[in-house]
Design an enzyme around this catalytic site. Structure first.
Site, mmCIF file in Angstrom:
data_model
loop_
_atom_site.group_PDB
_atom_site.id
_atom_site.type_symbol
_atom_site.label_atom_id
_atom_site.label_comp_id
_atom_site.label_asym_id
_atom_site.label_seq_id
_atom_site.Cartn_x
_atom_site.Cartn_y
_atom_site.Cartn_z
ATOM 1 N N GLU A 56 -11.013 -6.356 -2.027
ATOM 2 C CA GLU A 56 -9.803 -7.166 -1.883
ATOM 3 C C GLU A 56 -9.906 -7.956 -0.584
ATOM 4 O O GLU A 56 -10.030 -7.380 0.494
ATOM 5 C CB GLU A 56 -8.541 -6.286 -1.867
ATOM 6 C CG GLU A 56 -8.211 -5.719 -3.243
ATOM 7 C CD GLU A 56 -6.871 -4.964 -3.301
ATOM 8 O OE1 GLU A 56 -6.507 -4.530 -4.402
ATOM 9 O OE2 GLU A 56 -6.207 -4.796 -2.253
ATOM 10 N N GLU A 115 3.256 -5.764 4.918
ATOM 11 C CA GLU A 115 2.212 -5.134 5.734
ATOM 12 C C GLU A 115 2.796 -4.409 6.938
ATOM 13 O O GLU A 115 3.727 -4.874 7.566
ATOM 14 C CB GLU A 115 1.220 -6.182 6.253
ATOM 15 C CG GLU A 115 0.750 -7.196 5.232
ATOM 16 C CD GLU A 115 -0.071 -6.605 4.082
ATOM 17 O OE1 GLU A 115 -0.421 -5.405 4.137
ATOM 18 O OE2 GLU A 115 -0.346 -7.348 3.132
#
Lengths: 427, 309
Positions: free
Chosen positions: B68, B79
């Site tokens: 990824e 995040e």
């Protein structure tokens, strides 16, 4: 934009259907972990706010009156009326408890969280006005509360940090990015992603994923509801124009909501023009917060709206003399009403806002928030366009901005400012 | 580099199919065929274009089955602090969407690559050069010079096999899914511990490639314990015929082993690897030194996953 962008269902202006779309704007662009909470909130919004289940709206209005001090006055501004040769009226949201319109929404959402059975409140704040309103509402309704605030804003708005702490809230500094509202919203969303089962996020403006934009608008719509009935009682007619400053746009939509269908009432959203309307693509900085006037369509903080962004879609750092307007996005409903031509966006720069601050202070005896001062900058700059009755939403008072106002006044050549030199270094 | 034309044209029949019958990207399906897939993540361009390229190649040598590759966005709301830090470093070093696709084309790795980014970069995408995809689009009326269709066309051309977009829920994903179908890319959705009922169904109808099972609530980041929410999530998805890859919080070979033993078809590891890149920046390690540490961490995780089988 490509054709993909035009495939959404059309919804009428202020309505926003079940999908929370205003034309192409709005929607629910959030991490999957938050989707169930947003759906739960949408259900609660429809039950309690729209349908007044369990008398929610009755309790909300009672508390707005008893705790908040509503209704706020609609006051004629005699000197400004004379200066601009029209009738200028002030909607005195600065007299709401806490000194700004923000309590309408904060009280509504904290109360809703209680009805939903949540046991903790989180919120972001820019200028600190939403944070202090949320802290007051949380104390009033006995809910634990954590407020995220950018470090730079903490330094600009220290008294508001103390107010939040005095009301028993925990204030968490956010150091990412430039440390302003945009980063504080991102950080609050991160907290919510971890705590969503027990916690309600009291968002501070008509931004974010559906149902926040419609819900926050509905809590603030009491402003325009009062303006309507007060102008009928006091003037015998609806105003010819309603003017409000616009950052995220909560006081703006609050002041406009009940006038959207009255095509004869001009609606003017005054944005922060900052120091310039141009952008520095290299540095990723837009020295303004004029997303309605200059922004492009994009997706930020859960909604599709107009944004300050660079050519590849990175969000720009915005700027305004007033931290409450310092945001790279704007509410999706306001973006839609601008595209429809119903709301006129204008940008007023830092200097004109500061002059507006001094003008209202020394001619009318009202020290406005620097956010609000932009609306008075508009009156001066666009005075030739004014006629009939003009209502300006005085969204907040300026006590929180005194230090910033003194510093900014010293740093600039403000023609209508008093001599502030006696304060140099002394504050 | 993976053969990009294979994904840009008609995909080969694959073992994994979406429930509506659209074929998944065959390279991603194949990555799950030989035992559990180890899927590492890095933010592209962290801390520089050149170093980042070395790091991604080190992960491939360390046993990655799929990689990824994060395309940095300025407001990464899903995040935690570790990956936020990586994104800030990458943006400061000048990473942009078009530069990202050049990076993907430059890579010397032969595992499928999945682009992880936020929707605004896809929505705003505008190709700034000349490419096969662009010429084809222009020839067919040029409707796709910006937005999701253009982004996916360029991603497919560069050799990307799938997309993960954390702020794009299934309900808003139709334009992107249509573009992915056209170019044979997989669209991976994240299933959270809070995802249930109709939402789960709606995702099952739209997901392809693999499903990203979020191990716990919150943002990305390493945690010493991997939640028992993982077991419950895997249980809920047991009927799904797409591979289930678990992410959020995995940092050791032992954790990888446990997750696979409890039924995962793959493990996704980001923050534990980004931590190594950050340590390299903080301690002035050479690019080779950091790459070697990444490779050995990748080996540990890949072996752990295999042990769990």
């Amino acid at each position: 934009m490509s054709t993909d962008h035009a495939t959404e269902t059309e919804e009428t202006a202020t309505g926003a259907g079940g999908d929370g779309k205003f034309g192409d704007y709005g929607g629910q662009y959030v991490p999957e972990a938050l989707m169930p909470a947003i759906q739960e909130l949408r259900d609660a919004y429809e039950r309690y706010v729209v349908n007044n289940e369990d008398g929610f709206m009755d309790e909300f209005r009672r508390r707005l009156a008893d705790f908040g001090g509503r209704p706020t006055p609609l006051q004629r501004a005699d000197r400004l009326s004379e200066r601009y040769d029209c009738d200028v009226y002030l909607k005195r949201e600065d007299l709401l408890h806490g000194g700004a319109h923000k309590l309408n929404n904060a009280l509504g959402q904290v109360l809703l969280a209680k009805y939903m059975g949540k046991d903790r409140i989180i919120a972001e704040t820019g200028a600190g006005q939403h944070g202090t309103a949320t802290a007051m509402a949380a104390a009033h309704l006995d809910m634990p509360c954590t407020i995220y605030m950018g470090e730079r804003d903490i330094n600009r708005q220290r008294p508001n940090v103390f107010r939040m702490k005095l009301n028993g809230s925990d204030v968490k500094p956010v150091t990412a990015g430039r440390g302003t509202l945009k980063e504080a919203i991102s950080e609050t969303m991160r907290d919510w992603a971890a705590s969503v089962e027990t916690t309600h996020y009291v968002i501070g403006s008509i931004v974010g994923p559906h149902p926040f934009p419609v819900m926050v608008r509905d809590f603030h719509a009491v402003i325009s509801e009062e303006i309507r009935s007060q102008s009928r009682d006091q003037i015998g007619a609806l105003p010819d124009a309603v003017v409000a400053c616009a950052g995220g746009g909560s006081n703006t939509m609050g002041a406009f909501a009940h006038f959207v269908d009255d095509e004869d009432v001009d609606l003017v959203a005054v944005e922060a023009g900052g120091s310039s309307l141009s952008v520095d693509e290299e540095e990723g900085v837009a020295p303004n917060s004029a997303s309605l006037s200059t922004g492009d369509e994009g997706v930020l903080h859960g909604a599709r709206t107009k944004l300050l962004q660079d050519s590849s879609g990175q969000i720009m750092e915005s700027h305004s003399i007033s931290s409450g307007l310092d945001y790279a996005g704007v509410g999706p409903e306001l973006a839609h009403l601008v595209d429809e031509g119903r709301v006129t966006p204008v940008a007023v720069d830092d200097d004109a806002a500061l002059e507006g601050f001094h003008r209202l202070s020394n001619t009318e005896g009202i020290i406005p928030a620097l956010e609000t001062a932009h609306a008075f900058g508009y009156l001066e700059e666009y005075q030739d366009d004014l006629s009939g009755t003009v209502v300006v939403n005085v969204s907040g008072r300026g006590d929180k901005d005194l230090q910033a106002a003194i510093e900014e006044t010293e740093a600039r050549d403000v023609p209508n400012a008093p001599d502030m030199s006696m304060f140099s270094g002394g504050i | 580099m993976a053969d990009s034309t294979g994904s840009a044209e008609a995909p080969e029949p694959a073992e994994t199919r979406r429930s509506d019958g659209a074929a998944a990207n065959s390279e991603i399906a194949a990555a799950f065929n030989d035992g559990p897939a180890f899927i590492p993540y890095l933010a592209v361009g962290d801390p520089s274009y050149e170093a980042s390229k070395e790091y991604v190649e080190a992960l491939a040598r360390g046993g990655a089955d799929i990689i990824e590759l994060g395309l940095p966005f300025s407001e990464p709301i899903a995040e935690g602090p570790t990956i936020q830090g990586a994104i800030v470093r990458a943006l400061e070093a000048g990473m942009t969407p078009n530069r990202y696709f050049e990076f993907v084309e430059d890579l010397a790795v032969d595992v499928p690559l999945v682009c992880m980014t936020y929707y605004n970069l896809i929505y705003q995408y505008s190709y700034d050069g000349d490419s096969e995809a662009q010429r084809a689009s222009d020839a067919s009326g040029g409707a796709a010079s910006t937005g999701p269709a253009a982004f996916v066309a360029r991603a497919a051309e560069a050799g990307i096999s799938g997309l993960v977009v954390p702020d794009l829920p299934a309900e808003e994903a139709d334009p992107l899914r249509a573009a992915c179908d056209e170019h044979g890319l997989d669209l991976v959705f994240i299933v959270a511990p809070t995802t249930e009922g109709e939402r789960l169904q709606s995702m099952m109808e739209r997901v392809s490639g693999y499903v990203y099972v979020q191990a716990r609530l919150g943002t990305t980041g390493t945690k010493s314990d991997v939640s028992d929410q993982t077991d419950r999530s895997l249980q809920r998805l047991s009927e799904w015929d797409v591979p289930k890859a678990v992410g959020f919080g995995i940092s050791s070979g032992d954790q990888a082993e446990r997750i696979v033993a409890s039924g995962a078809d793959g493990i996704i590891v980001g923050s534990a690897l980004v931590d190594i890149v950050a340590d390299g920046v903080d301690n002035d390690w050479s690019t080779e030194e950091t790459a070697a540490k990444l490779e050995s961490k990748a080996e540990e995780l890949a072996k752990g996953a295999t042990r769990g089988r």
